[in-house]
Scaffold this active site. Structure first.
Site, PDB file in Angstrom:
ATOM      1  CB  THR A  94      -0.884   0.039   1.257  1.00 18.46           C
ATOM      2  OG1 THR A  94      -1.639  -1.163   1.322  1.00 18.46           O
ATOM      3  CG2 THR A  94      -1.825   1.232   1.220  1.00 18.46           C
ATOM      4  CE  LYS A 169      -4.876  -1.516   1.680  1.00 15.32           C
ATOM      5  NZ  LYS A 169      -5.658  -2.509   2.392  1.00 15.32           N
ATOM      6  CE  LYS A 244       1.511   2.285   4.502  1.00 12.00           C
ATOM      7  NZ  LYS A 244       1.866   1.129   3.697  1.00 12.00           N
TER       8      LYS A 244
HETATM    9  P1  NAD Z   1       5.784  -5.981   7.386  1.00 18.01           P
HETATM   10  O1  NAD Z   1       6.565  -4.864   7.964  1.00 18.01           O
HETATM   11  O2  NAD Z   1       5.378  -7.135   8.246  1.00 18.01           O
HETATM   12  O3  NAD Z   1       6.556  -6.583   6.099  1.00 18.01           O
HETATM   13  C1  NAD Z   1       7.331  -5.819   5.215  1.00 18.01           C
HETATM   14  C2  NAD Z   1       8.569  -6.645   4.907  1.00 18.01           C
HETATM   15  O4  NAD Z   1       9.345  -5.969   3.914  1.00 18.01           O
HETATM   16  C3  NAD Z   1       9.483  -6.848   6.120  1.00 18.01           C
HETATM   17  O5  NAD Z   1       9.660  -8.232   6.361  1.00 18.01           O
HETATM   18  C4  NAD Z   1      10.785  -6.156   5.718  1.00 18.01           C
HETATM   19  O6  NAD Z   1      11.948  -6.803   6.212  1.00 18.01           O
HETATM   20  C5  NAD Z   1      10.696  -6.231   4.199  1.00 18.01           C
HETATM   21  N1  NAD Z   1      11.545  -5.258   3.502  1.00 18.01           N
HETATM   22  C6  NAD Z   1      11.650  -3.916   3.747  1.00 18.01           C
HETATM   23  N2  NAD Z   1      12.532  -3.373   2.872  1.00 18.01           N
HETATM   24  C7  NAD Z   1      12.969  -4.385   2.082  1.00 18.01           C
HETATM   25  C8  NAD Z   1      13.897  -4.457   0.995  1.00 18.01           C
HETATM   26  N3  NAD Z   1      14.558  -3.381   0.561  1.00 18.01           N
HETATM   27  N4  NAD Z   1      14.120  -5.660   0.413  1.00 18.01           N
HETATM   28  C9  NAD Z   1      13.479  -6.774   0.859  1.00 18.01           C
HETATM   29  N5  NAD Z   1      12.589  -6.773   1.887  1.00 18.01           N
HETATM   30  C10 NAD Z   1      12.344  -5.585   2.486  1.00 18.01           C
HETATM   31  O7  NAD Z   1       4.489  -5.312   6.718  1.00 18.01           O
HETATM   32  P2  NAD Z   1       3.126  -6.016   6.275  1.00 18.01           P
HETATM   33  O8  NAD Z   1       2.135  -5.941   7.379  1.00 18.01           O
HETATM   34  O9  NAD Z   1       3.438  -7.325   5.629  1.00 18.01           O
HETATM   35  O10 NAD Z   1       2.636  -4.961   5.159  1.00 18.01           O
HETATM   36  C11 NAD Z   1       3.239  -4.880   3.883  1.00 18.01           C
HETATM   37  C12 NAD Z   1       2.397  -3.941   3.020  1.00 18.01           C
HETATM   38  O11 NAD Z   1       1.067  -4.455   2.927  1.00 18.01           O
HETATM   39  C13 NAD Z   1       2.287  -2.525   3.594  1.00 18.01           C
HETATM   40  O12 NAD Z   1       2.329  -1.599   2.540  1.00 18.01           O
HETATM   41  C14 NAD Z   1       0.925  -2.540   4.281  1.00 18.01           C
HETATM   42  O13 NAD Z   1       0.358  -1.245   4.359  1.00 18.01           O
HETATM   43  C15 NAD Z   1       0.145  -3.464   3.356  1.00 18.01           C
HETATM   44  N6  NAD Z   1      -0.989  -4.160   3.977  1.00 18.01           N
HETATM   45  C16 NAD Z   1      -0.878  -4.767   5.187  1.00 18.01           C
HETATM   46  C17 NAD Z   1      -1.964  -5.433   5.728  1.00 18.01           C
HETATM   47  C18 NAD Z   1      -1.888  -6.125   7.063  1.00 18.01           C
HETATM   48  O14 NAD Z   1      -2.944  -6.549   7.592  1.00 18.01           O
HETATM   49  N7  NAD Z   1      -0.692  -6.290   7.659  1.00 18.01           N
HETATM   50  C19 NAD Z   1      -3.181  -5.510   5.022  1.00 18.01           C
HETATM   51  C20 NAD Z   1      -3.254  -4.917   3.768  1.00 18.01           C
HETATM   52  C21 NAD Z   1      -2.154  -4.250   3.246  1.00 18.01           C
END
Ligand code: NAD
Length: 297
Positions: A94, A169, A244
């Protein structure tokens, strides 16, 4: 066997990559976190040591990263220089509409097909392969995007051209932030009135108060066993991530001249909760604020 590069294996990406592997696709997985890599390996992914290695022979590249700057950087510095031009690039993070459009424009200049495809559904849906995807892409690319997302999806809708998926979104998550606060206020009020919150859940989930925040993601522990409220608000969708998204919605509202006062209130409440030290807790933990129980975790 379709070759999929999966970058970003966190709360969401971990389950999503596992479902790609379960669908007999060859998943080359990469994350900065060792814990995330180990989890992906345990779920049938081949873990690699860099984005470059993950994307080298990919037919599909999927990214699930925290925010716009991560997405811009990973595509510009690692995906574009290393992926084959034939690869279909899909960002499921997102992020702000401008970043999505900027990455799409760079992809097009370099001869790649790109889609923004953020998701709705939370970690339970990521694990179960039942996410809703909202896609911004060229019409001609949509069938391929839908096929690539199939092992992770319940429904995939093309919202429009590049950036439209992200627009859908942030509007959706503004509803979610506002509705979660409404549900939490009501649960805290029910408790104060001597009405058992579980009884309130039973009634409201069958009445006009019914909504996803109540019936699928209940912030009160008990009624919905899969909700993060049952595991001390660990995992799930972090408060910092919700903040965010609410900021993205407010920035978009200010730029476009839309009125979104309840979105602004939700942003203020989540900013306060984040400053109190709850940024890493699931966003449904904001119930504690309304119950007067919030303290540094
Ligand atoms: P998270 O922080 O658990 O996962 C993000 C991952 O990205 C981490 O494991 C981190 O180590 C990795 N990362 C960061 N920079 C990186 C790089 N340069 N190379 C490789 N890996 C890298 O976050 P999340 O909850 O999984 O959310 C991810 C996205 O999905 C966000 O944009 C969030 O807004 C969206 N989202 C989350 C949810 C939810 O319920 N958690 C629901 C819908 C959308």
């Amino acid at each position: 066997m379709t070759r999929v590069a999966f970058i970003g294996l966190g709360n969401m990406g971990g389950g999503m990559a596992a479902n790609q592997a379960k669908a007999q696709r060859q998943v080359m997985a990469y994350d900065l976190s060792r814990v995330a890599l180990d989890r992906a390996a345990a779920h049938g992914c081949s873990v690699v040591e860099s984005v470059a290695e993950a994307v080298r022979d990919a037919e599909v590249v999927i990214t699930m990263l925290p925010a716009g700057p991560h997405v811009r950087q990973v595509y510009a510095e690692q995906v574009f220089p290393n992926a084959p031009k034939s690869a279909l690039l899909i960002d499921c993070s997102t992020i702000d509409v401008e970043s999505a459009r900027a990455v799409a424009a760079q992809a097009r200049e370099q001869g790649f097909r790109f889609a923004d495809a953020p998701v709705s559904g939370g970690t339970a849906a990521a694990d179960a392969g039942t996410l809703a995807f909202m896609v911004g892409c060229d019409e001609a690319d949509f069938a391929g995007v839908e096929e690539a997302l199939k092992p992770m999806s319940r429904v995939t809708v093309r919202a429009g051209d590049h950036g439209a998926g992200q627009a859908a979104k942030i509007c959706n998550n503004m509803v979610l932030g506002i509705s979660m606060i409404g549900v939490c206020e009501a649960l805290a009020l029910a408790e104060k009135l001597g009405l058992a919150p579980e009884k309130f859940f039973e009634i409201s989930s069958q009445s006009s108060g019914q909504c996803w925040s109540l019936t699928t993601y209940c912030p009160w522990p008990g009624p919905v066993p899969t909700a993060p409220s049952n595991r001390n608000y660990e995992g799930g969708f972090a408060t910092a991530m919700m903040l965010k998204d609410l900021k993205l919605a407010q920035e978009a509202a200010a730029r476009s001249g839309a009125a979104a006062p309840l979105g602004a209130s939700a942003e203020g409440l989540y900013a306060l909760f984040d400053r109190m030290g709850y940024g890493g807790k699931d966003f449904s933990a904001i119930l504690e604020l309304f119950r007067g129980r919030a303290h540094a975790p």
